[in-house]
Design an enzyme around this catalytic site. Structure first.
Site, PDB file in Angstrom:
ATOM      1  N   CYS A 104      -9.824  -2.787  14.478  1.00  0.00           N
ATOM      2  CA  CYS A 104      -9.747  -3.687  13.331  1.00  0.00           C
ATOM      3  C   CYS A 104     -10.659  -4.897  13.557  1.00  0.00           C
ATOM      4  O   CYS A 104     -11.860  -4.764  13.763  1.00  0.00           O
ATOM      5  CB  CYS A 104      -8.306  -4.090  13.077  1.00  0.00           C
ATOM      6  N   ASP A 114      -5.791   4.146   4.991  1.00  0.00           N
ATOM      7  CA  ASP A 114      -5.745   2.768   5.489  1.00  0.00           C
ATOM      8  C   ASP A 114      -5.646   1.801   4.311  1.00  0.00           C
ATOM      9  O   ASP A 114      -6.552   1.708   3.484  1.00  0.00           O
ATOM     10  CB  ASP A 114      -7.017   2.479   6.290  1.00  0.00           C
ATOM     11  N   HIS A 148      -3.534   2.553   8.827  1.00  0.00           N
ATOM     12  CA  HIS A 148      -4.176   1.587   9.707  1.00  0.00           C
ATOM     13  C   HIS A 148      -3.481   1.503  11.061  1.00  0.00           C
ATOM     14  O   HIS A 148      -4.149   1.409  12.102  1.00  0.00           O
ATOM     15  CB  HIS A 148      -4.160   0.207   9.034  1.00  0.00           C
TER      16      HIS A 148
END
Length: 225
Positions: free
Chosen positions: A16, A170, A199
């Site tokens: 991320c 996601d 995610h």
């Protein structure tokens, strides 16, 4: 890490925003010891993060006032923003927990997973200010105009083998926000892989053991021996 391990090269993995930080490092330190770079669900185009973009609209969100007032941004604020993406998700999780309350294995797994997922730390205030303005408002990263310490982050300067793994479902970093990363990287050896999952479930939980980590292991095995 190099001193502790005695190695001369290192492979870096970023998840991320950690992927953003990893690409920034790789772009600004092309003469460093980095041998391979792998990123998971890394956003580069803020226009693809539609809900976050609306919440941080400069007409309504005064980032300077937030940072000047609070200093570091409290983790509760960051965590709440994730919850607002899917407001009913926490209710659904609580119902699922209630249905399995007498299943010791389920409860243990649930607690471990939730503890990891909720382990937010304060967001450094000045970093949050710059991130909001340069990334969310001005979308500089996808334009190769992002600056760190007065230096432009040119993702095309990255030439080490590069892997980007994205999640099919996601909701935090939608594919529209992540798809531009691989084309921006200058490496000849670069690859994008899309896997099932969200995610969080992409990197943690039972499915990740059979989907993501074998992919990373096989990719690194060809480039780190």
């Amino acid at each position: 890490m190099l001193e502790d391990s005695g190695e001369r090269e290192i492979s870096l993995v970023g998840y991320c925003m950690g992927g953003q930080l990893s690409t920034m490092y790789a772009a600004l330190h092309t003469d460093g010891p980095l041998k391979n770079l792998a990123c998971f669900t890394t956003p580069v185009d803020s226009d693809g993060m539609v809900l976050f973009k609306r919440w941080l609209d400069p007409r309504y969100f005064d980032v300077d006032r937030v940072v000047d007032t609070l200093g570091n941004v409290p983790p509760e604020l960051i965590y709440a923003s994730f919850d607002m993406l899917k407001p009913a998700q926490r209710v659904a999780k609580n119902i699922q927990l209630w249905d399995n309350l007498w299943n010791d294995d389920f409860v243990r797994s649930y607690r471990l997973f939730e503890r990891w997922a909720a382990d937010q730390i304060p967001f450094p205030g000045e970093c949050f200010r710059q991130f909001t303005k340069q990334f969310m408002w001005e979308n500089r990263m996808v334009r190769n105009e992002l600056e760190v310490g007065g230096r432009r982050v040119d993702l095309g300067a990255i030439t080490v083998p590069f892997l980007h793994v994205v999640a099919e479902h996601d909701h935090i970093v939608p594919y529209d926000s992540a798809r531009a990363l691989v084309p921006l990287i200058g490496s000849e050896d670069k690859r994008e892989v899309m896997l099932k999952g969200g995610h969080v479930s992409l990197v943690a939980g039972g499915n990740a053991i059979y989907r993501l980590w074998p992919q990373l292991e096989s990719w690194l095995a060809e480039r780190s021996v």
